[in-house]
Motif scaffolding. Structure first.
Motif, PDB file in Angstrom:
ATOM      1  N   ASP A  11       0.950  -1.187  -0.008  1.00  0.00           N
ATOM      2  CA  ASP A  11       0.065  -0.049  -0.147  1.00  0.00           C
ATOM      3  C   ASP A  11       1.117   1.207   0.165  1.00  0.00           C
ATOM      4  O   ASP A  11       0.586   2.329  -0.599  1.00  0.00           O
ATOM      5  CB  ASP A  11      -0.958   0.018   1.057  1.00  0.00           C
ATOM      6  N   ILE A  14       3.252   1.273  -3.375  1.00  0.00           N
ATOM      7  CA  ILE A  14       2.650   1.594  -4.908  1.00  0.00           C
ATOM      8  C   ILE A  14       2.350   3.073  -4.791  1.00  0.00           C
ATOM      9  O   ILE A  14       2.427   3.608  -5.889  1.00  0.00           O
ATOM     10  CB  ILE A  14       1.351   0.674  -5.116  1.00  0.00           C
ATOM     11  N   LYS A  18       3.635   5.655  -7.550  1.00  0.00           N
ATOM     12  CA  LYS A  18       2.832   6.388  -8.442  1.00  0.00           C
ATOM     13  C   LYS A  18       3.413   7.893  -8.416  1.00  0.00           C
ATOM     14  O   LYS A  18       3.410   8.536  -9.694  1.00  0.00           O
ATOM     15  CB  LYS A  18       1.446   6.489  -7.925  1.00  0.00           C
ATOM     16  N   GLU A  35       0.292  -9.434  -8.984  1.00  0.00           N
ATOM     17  CA  GLU A  35      -0.656  -8.491  -9.168  1.00  0.00           C
ATOM     18  C   GLU A  35       0.026  -7.078  -9.022  1.00  0.00           C
ATOM     19  O   GLU A  35      -0.370  -5.966  -9.506  1.00  0.00           O
ATOM     20  CB  GLU A  35      -2.065  -8.538  -7.891  1.00  0.00           C
ATOM     21  N   ARG A  36       1.013  -6.853  -7.923  1.00  0.00           N
ATOM     22  CA  ARG A  36       1.726  -5.651  -7.635  1.00  0.00           C
ATOM     23  C   ARG A  36       2.524  -5.158  -8.821  1.00  0.00           C
ATOM     24  O   ARG A  36       2.657  -3.798  -9.181  1.00  0.00           O
ATOM     25  CB  ARG A  36       2.456  -5.878  -6.341  1.00  0.00           C
ATOM     26  N   ARG A  38       2.065  -6.006 -11.947  1.00  0.00           N
ATOM     27  CA  ARG A  38       1.112  -5.690 -13.128  1.00  0.00           C
ATOM     28  C   ARG A  38       0.543  -4.417 -12.808  1.00  0.00           C
ATOM     29  O   ARG A  38       0.392  -3.431 -13.775  1.00  0.00           O
ATOM     30  CB  ARG A  38      -0.101  -6.705 -13.093  1.00  0.00           C
ATOM     31  N   GLU A  39       0.113  -3.959 -11.574  1.00  0.00           N
ATOM     32  CA  GLU A  39      -0.120  -2.719 -11.234  1.00  0.00           C
ATOM     33  C   GLU A  39       1.073  -1.551 -11.314  1.00  0.00           C
ATOM     34  O   GLU A  39       0.655  -0.520 -12.102  1.00  0.00           O
ATOM     35  CB  GLU A  39      -0.593  -2.619  -9.675  1.00  0.00           C
ATOM     36  N   GLN A  42       0.992  -0.954 -15.104  1.00  0.00           N
ATOM     37  CA  GLN A  42      -0.223  -0.152 -15.546  1.00  0.00           C
ATOM     38  C   GLN A  42      -0.138   1.403 -15.247  1.00  0.00           C
ATOM     39  O   GLN A  42      -0.306   2.277 -16.049  1.00  0.00           O
ATOM     40  CB  GLN A  42      -1.429  -0.442 -14.959  1.00  0.00           C
ATOM     41  N   LEU A  43       0.968   1.681 -14.273  1.00  0.00           N
ATOM     42  CA  LEU A  43       1.036   2.883 -14.002  1.00  0.00           C
ATOM     43  C   LEU A  43       2.240   3.682 -14.883  1.00  0.00           C
ATOM     44  O   LEU A  43       2.507   4.752 -14.860  1.00  0.00           O
ATOM     45  CB  LEU A  43       1.660   3.202 -12.533  1.00  0.00           C
ATOM     46  N   ASP A 129       0.193   7.981  -1.254  1.00  0.00           N
ATOM     47  CA  ASP A 129      -0.619   7.995  -2.544  1.00  0.00           C
ATOM     48  C   ASP A 129      -0.517   9.566  -3.096  1.00  0.00           C
ATOM     49  O   ASP A 129      -0.709  10.120  -4.183  1.00  0.00           O
ATOM     50  CB  ASP A 129      -2.273   7.688  -2.302  1.00  0.00           C
TER      51      ASP A 129
END
Length: 301
Positions: A11, A14, A18, A35-36, A38-39, A42-43, A129
């Motif tokens: 958390d 990532i 970003k 999955e992380r 892949r995330e 995607q970023l 974030d």
């Protein structure tokens, strides 16, 4: 512009990824969870298969894993950064670990010609974030200045607390003792007021307008009243681990920690009952004892 690596895409990681990408840094990341990775892709970041791959494509590497053992494995393990980063590179340990654990990295990294920044952070998932983390940096002055632009991509309150490695983690351990005891006080005071007949909304309004008001209180109390105990970015296991570091440091330094030790025991009970939930779930333990619930009252039909 320096090439940046990031190991640990949870958390916190990532969110940092970003903001590093948003600020134009070329970013390579590694996490054990597909999955992380892949995330990250995607970023716009580059996923890698190991810490070694991150080292081979980075000038500066953040480490945002859970504990000291994981940090040591990432740095000193078979595929670790110490063996595969080029001399002159920098490792930034943003994970919260015991001061002694980050100090163990000093000699092997120095011998390899790699710089080390002891840089734990505060601010939680929202801070990661939004790029607004508070950062407690212990590093040589020239290393701090050379990497400040990278730090500014993920944090907006950056404190150079010392040139001595370990002081960053020491500041964080003291801070977590403060935060942990504050959580315990919030939980208890809300349960007390509601059990005694006061609406939760009234307590929230009054406490939030008093001298103890803070973003920490408002976020914590609001999540309790909304009964949101999972997926809020503040897992109970992390705070329990951090308070354990605080208590160990207190023992090592001969400091009495009456309220922090009570908070630690409360978190110990909470993690036994709600191991997959977030910090606020502890209030449910106190509610069970008192026979009440801190929540918004439903609107009348």
């Amino acid at each position: 512009m320096k090439r940046v690596g990031l190991i640990g895409l949870g958390d916190m990681g990532i969110g940092m990824a970003k903001n590093l990408l948003k600020n134009g840094f070329e970013l390579t990341g590694f996490d054990l969870r597909e999955e992380r990775l892949r995330e990250l892709a995607q970023l716009g970041g580059k996923p890698s298969a190991s810490s070694r791959e991150v080292a081979e494509t980075s000038d500066v590497v953040f480490i945002m894993v859970l504990n000291g053992q994981q940090v040591k494995e990432v740095v000193l393990g078979e595929n670790g950064l110490c063996q595969h980063l080029k001399p002159g590179s920098t490792i930034i340990v943003t994970a919260t670990i015991h001061p002694s654990e980050v100090k163990e990295l000093v000699q092997p990294l120095s011998e390899a010609g790699i710089n080390l920044m002891d840089t734990p952070v505060s601010g939680g998932k929202s801070g990661a974030d939004n790029g607004t983390l508070t950062m407690m940096v212990a590093a040589k002055e020239e290393i701090f200045k050379d990497n400040k632009t990278i730090l500014e991509a993920v944090g907006d309150k950056i404190f150079h607390v010392s040139e001595e490695i370990g002081i960053g983690q020491t500041v964080k351990a003291a801070l977590q003792a403060y935060i942990g005891t504050t959580f315990a006080a919030i939980f208890e005071s809300l349960v007390l007021g509601v059990k005694a007949g006061v609406k939760a909304e009234t307590l929230f309004e009054v406490f939030g307008s008093s001298g103890v008001s803070s973003p920490l209180f408002k976020n914590c109390a609001n999540l309790i009243m909304e009964r949101k105990f999972k997926g809020t970015g503040s897992h109970i296991g992390t705070m329990y681990k951090d308070l354990g570091i605080s208590m160990n440091m207190a023992k090592e330094n001969g400091v009495a920690m009456f309220t922090a030790s009570a908070a630690y025991e409360l978190f110990r009970s909470g993690i036994s009952l709600f191991p997959d939930e977030d910090n606020w779930s502890i209030v449910k333990l106190l509610e069970q004892i008192a026979g009440t619930e801190v929540s918004y009252e439903p609107l009348e039909a």
